[in-house]
Design an enzyme around this catalytic site. Structure first.
Site, PDB file in Angstrom:
ATOM      1  N   ALA A 127       0.703  -1.088   0.231  1.00 27.41           N
ATOM      2  CA  ALA A 127      -0.580   0.179   0.488  1.00 27.41           C
ATOM      3  C   ALA A 127       0.887   1.294   0.009  1.00 27.41           C
ATOM      4  CB  ALA A 127      -0.975  -0.054   0.720  1.00 27.41           C
ATOM      5  N   GLU A 184      -1.073   2.329   6.857  1.00 27.82           N
ATOM      6  CA  GLU A 184      -0.790   3.394   6.442  1.00 27.82           C
ATOM      7  C   GLU A 184      -1.559   4.772   6.844  1.00 27.82           C
ATOM      8  OE1 GLU A 184       1.157   2.730   3.832  1.00 27.82           O
ATOM      9  OE2 GLU A 184       1.292   1.383   3.943  1.00 27.82           O
ATOM     10  N   HIS A 230       0.285   6.763   9.048  1.00 26.84           N
ATOM     11  CA  HIS A 230       1.415   7.590   8.239  1.00 26.84           C
ATOM     12  C   HIS A 230       0.605   9.179   7.929  1.00 26.84           C
ATOM     13  CE1 HIS A 230       4.535   4.915   7.424  1.00 26.84           C
ATOM     14  NE2 HIS A 230       4.346   4.083   6.494  1.00 26.84           N
TER      15      HIS A 230
END
Length: 931
Positions: free
Chosen positions: A345, A381, A384
């Protein structure tokens, strides 16, 4: 290999020094002359959406300051003489206005970018930007006119625009028109294929810019510190969905079958986080508790496959809002399944893109391990969005700040959402274990690896940045405790929001919050390659307390002793537990100084001692031989928790392979786990059984008795669990059943009862994959395929090919594809490897065949190596512009696993004759593993 790497770096630096518009060392910008920062930090919980068009907004103009604020001289200058190859600071970006027109059928796009810049010096007549695989049509500077020349440099991936007169100092505007290629290499702005609702194969487009591929889409300053805002538009076919980081601001229908979709301006961010997706999708959506629209975009007709990921995303976003005390600042968070995707991803801010198998899942029938994988990737993700997007590393040598922290957070949030998954116990095997394997090699690298040229970062997206990075964050958390850890983290996020930070900034925040010497301790863990071997030299018990004499040294996988000039020491937080202590648990924590020897005293009678209690520290532990028997008794009695049973087995296995523990004692330790009942401990047991099986493959006189020993453990546990899932099975039970059956092709390929059961389930499933799905659960489809193919031939091979082409879920297709690696004859092995690179398998998946084949046995390993040597040019052509990680996988599948000096010499000679600069580190690691 190491010397070639250093020479390559130095030569690239020398080349870059002669190129216009490129600087070495990242010198300070002459306009960075503002006063020390007196702008108050952003409020801990900003209400509503920040207007990024307003200069005064957090993350608005503020382009010169590393902490993301408009007025600050504290955080703007990188260390002098860093050796980094960066674009000149004479011109800096402020805001991009980017318009792209897709020509899908031509595999191309047209672009125009207008960049608001700041000219920071006098007598500047040229501007150098990053640009790669772009054809420049024109360039002009407002008030100056057209560029008199444009020079592109393929080696540095730059375009230099020269003008007839000097650019006025201060604010200016640079306009560039160009065309680009929609490549098929899964990098930059690229194309991939999907199947629409009518079953027709169609093209779509998406982006993958990290690390340095935004330059394949538009000319710009493609460096993480060169943050700016982006206002974008896409002209696309009218029937397609167009997505970017921000919501749509306007849609204009041109009446010719195309439309232009314009998007709101982004916050101040790095180029690698910009993203676009164009295709046909269905989607599901939910609103987070703080009002963020979260959507999952799925292939047409398959929105139900996004349900589980959506639930994970909503829970994760709410959890991060609470943890960081800075709300997710964008109005939406999209997640999109991309049919061809190199990584798992990509965390593009507000538009996270995924490999389909890591986002889409049928939670009613998919494997528990894959269900967990989807949760981990989604949560990783979204971490992040703060750690990486809101606060970005200043340069690529701090990549681990992004990946290590997200790895730690994915485990922590999963553990809170699903406590029954025992995520921290799994972390010890899956993350810390990977880190220790790689970091025990001389070809490893520090967490903070010096990066001179940005291209070098492609080789450090590995278990050091992700897994060791996550492990040292976990260690800091154990040392500081939840309160100080969270306080320091929140201060760090608040101080550097919308800016850039370094590792030292994070250490400083935690040190200030806790009063502990974090900078001194952690610098040794992130700047030194490797990790310590902590050795218990002796233990003396007096009056219910035990004194431990400890020593430390650098641990190397081959058991070698570092030369005096190479010696390393670490400041080590030692958590220790001893028998007879009044309370069990993580035990006492002592902070050992960075010295070869030290003594500590803990509670307990010392019959046995468990060092690194809780496995919070990424290191190995060695005990006196006389303590092995008491430790084995403690294992059988479950005297310490699952985490410590996992860590103890992992350590003793590594010591045995390094020649530092008698193999007989290691087998004694392994036998102590015969009655183990914890699924997470079994995962480590299976890993070590399979590892020893692979190691003994070349010694049949040792392999046969070991395999018999392993089969007795495996089949006994499988008899307890059964092949058929039960309604009462929990997540870890289902996962363990899949892992147990997953190793049967290695240990039981000739066991008649095992093969018969596999054959029965295979035949039933092949006859009716939908109606008989329960006969072959996703948990162990691949293992059954391998067992049947090993015992079969052409008919079974062809059946797997049909399954690959017809099964509906990517998870199922991947299982059938990988199983081809168990082909039983030379002809079928060659056919499988040819099929993988025929173009009929997506680039993201082709390497699964060779990875599986090389692990199937000696014949498979030799077959992949022979095929790779004969087809290295084909592989190189296939992957010429793709991520180096794909060739890394090919190299791993070709030659990792050999174990003789002759083979090491052969592999070394081959790569000396076929150098691969982008894969030097992987080649060095594979060679060290063979040697």
């Amino acid at each position: 290999s190491c010397s070639r790497t250093l020479r390559g770096r130095n030569q690239r630096r020398a080349d870059m020094q002669t190129q216009p518009g490129v600087s070495i060392g990242g010198k300070a910008n002459p306009l960075e002359l503002c006063e020390p920062c007196d702008v108050p930090p952003p409020p801990p919980e900003p209400v509503g959406f920040v207007d990024f068009n307003v200069d005064e907004a957090i993350g608005g103009f503020a382009m010169m300051c590393r902490c993301g604020r408009q007025r600050c001289s504290t955080h703007i200058q990188p260390a002098p003489d860093t050796g980094r190859v960066v674009l000149s600071p004479e011109v800096e970006p402020d805001a991009y206005n980017l318009a792209l027109t897709l020509r899908l059928e031509d595999h191309a796009f047209d672009g125009k970018v207008v960049i608001d810049v700041i000219v920071t010096a006098d007598n500047v007549k040229s501007v150098t930007l990053h640009a790669k695989d772009l054809a420049i049509v024109s360039a002009s500077f407002e008030g100056v006119g057209e560029a008199v020349s444009t020079v592109t440099d393929d080696k540095s991936s730059t375009a230099t625009f020269s003008f007839g007169s000097s650019l006025p100092r201060g604010k200016g505007r640079l306009s560039i028109a160009y065309t680009g290629e929609l490549n098929n290499q899964m990098c930059g702005f690229y194309r991939s294929t999907y199947t629409n609702v009518h079953g027709e194969e169609k093209l779509m487009a998406s982006t993958q810019f990290e690390s340095i591929d935004a330059r394949r889409c538009f000319p710009g300053w493609d460096e993480p510190r060169r943050k700016a805002t982006f206002t974008c538009s896409l002209r696309v076919p009218s029937h397609m969905v167009a997505l970017s980081n921000m919501p749509e601001s306007m849609v204009h229908d041109h009446g010719d079958g195309t439309k232009t979709v314009s998007f709101m301006p982004t916050p101040r961010m790095s180029t690698y986080l910009l993203a676009f997706v164009v295709g046909e999708f269905d989607y599901l959506s939910k609103i987070s508790k703080n009002g963020v629209l979260i959507r999952v975009f799925c292939p047409p007709g398959k929105p139900h496959l996004g349900r589980f990921a959506l639930e994970c995303a909503v829970a994760a976003l709410d959890a991060y809002d609470d943890t960081f005390q800075i709300r997710y600042p964008l109005p939406k968070s999209d997640m999109v399944a991309i049919p061809e995707f190199a990584a798992g991803a990509m965390e593009n801010w507000g538009l996270v893109t995924y490999r389909e198998v890591d986002l889409l899942i049928d939670d009613r029938c998919s494997a528990s391990r894959q269900l967990q994988r989807v949760a981990e990737v989604v949560i990783h993700e979204l971490a992040h969005q703060w750690f990486g997007n809101l606060v970005t590393m200043e340069w690529w040598d701090d990549l681990w700040l992004n990946e290590g922290f997200a790895t730690w957070m994915e485990t922590g949030v999963c553990a809170k959402l699903h406590p029954e998954w025992s995520m921290w116990e799994q972390f010890i095997t899956d993350m810390q274990g990977q880190a220790l394997k790689l970091d025990a090699m001389r070809s490893s690298h520090p967490i903070q690896v010096p990066i001179a040229h940005a291209e070098e970062v492609e080789q450090v997206f590995d278990a050091i940045s992700y897994c060791k990075g996550g492990s040292v964050v976990r260690m800091v958390h154990a040392v500081l405790g939840e309160r100080d850890f969270t306080a320091g983290l929140r201060a760090y996020m608040s101080q550097f929001a919308y800016g850039n930070a370094t590792t030292e900034d994070l250490w400083g925040a935690w040190e200030k919050a806790s009063g502990q010497p974090i900078k001194k301790m952690m610098g040794q863990w992130t700047r030194q390659m490797g990790f310590p071997l902590l050795e218990l030299k002796g233990a003396w018990a007096v009056g219910g307390r035990t004194t431990l004499e400890l020593s430390q040294r650098w641990f190397l996988a081959d058991g070698s002793i570092a030369a005096p000039s190479e010696e390393k020491v670490w400041m080590i937080p030692v958590f220790a537990q001893a028998s007879g202590a009044p309370e069990s648990g993580a035990g006492t924590m002592n902070l050992l100084p960075a010295a070869p020897e030290h003594s500590i005293t803990i509670e307990g009678d010392g019959e046995w001692v468990k060092l690194n209690a809780g496995q919070h520290v990424p290191m190995r532990v060695r005990y006196p031989d006389g303590m092995i028997a008491p430790l084995c008794s403690a294992i059988r009695d479950k005297a310490f928790g699952a985490a410590d049973r996992i860590g103890l087995l992992s350590d003793q296995a590594a010591l045995s392979r390094a020649g530092m523990l008698d193999p007989a004692l290691y087998l004694q330790v392994l036998s102590a786990y015969a009655t183990e009942d914890d699924a997470t401990v079994w995962s480590m047991m299976l890993e070590q059984l399979h590892s020893l099986h692979s190691l003994l493959t070349g010694a049949p006189e040792l392999l046969a008795p070991f395999d018999a020993f392993a089969r007795s453990m495996l089949l006994g546990k499988l008899s307890e669990l059964g092949w058929t899932p039960r309604s009462s099975d929990g997540h870890l039970t289902r996962k363990l059943r899949g892992e147990l059956i997953g190793v049967l092709p290695a240990f039981c390929a000739l066991d008649e009862s095992v093969v018969t059961e596999a054959r029965r389930r295979f035949d039933t499933f092949v006859a009716d994959p939908v109606g008989a799905a329960d006969e072959l659960p996703s948990e162990y489809q691949q293992a059954v395929y391998k067992l049947v193919l090993k015992a079969g031939g052409r008919a079974e091979f062809d059946a797997l090919m049909r399954l690959f082409h017809t099964l509906p879920l990517n998870e199922q297709k991947k299982a059938a594809l990988a199983a081809l690696g168990s082909a039983p004859s030379p002809e079928l092995r060659t056919e499988a490897l040819e099929f993988a690179i025929s173009g009929k398998v997506k680039l993201q998946d082709f390497f699964y065949v060779s990875l599986s084949m090389h692990g199937s046995g000696p014949d498979g390993l030799e077959a992949t190596w022979t095929f790779f040597k004969a087809n290295v040019e084909r592989y190189s052509e296939m992957l010429a512009k793709a991520s180096p990680s794909l060739m890394d996988a090919v190299i791993t599948g070709a030659c990792r696993g050999f174990a003789t000096a002759d083979k090491a010499a052969e592999v070394r000679a081959f790569f000396e004759g076929h150098p691969m600069a982008r894969n030097e580190r992987k080649i060095a690691q594979v060679l060290e593993g063979i040697e």
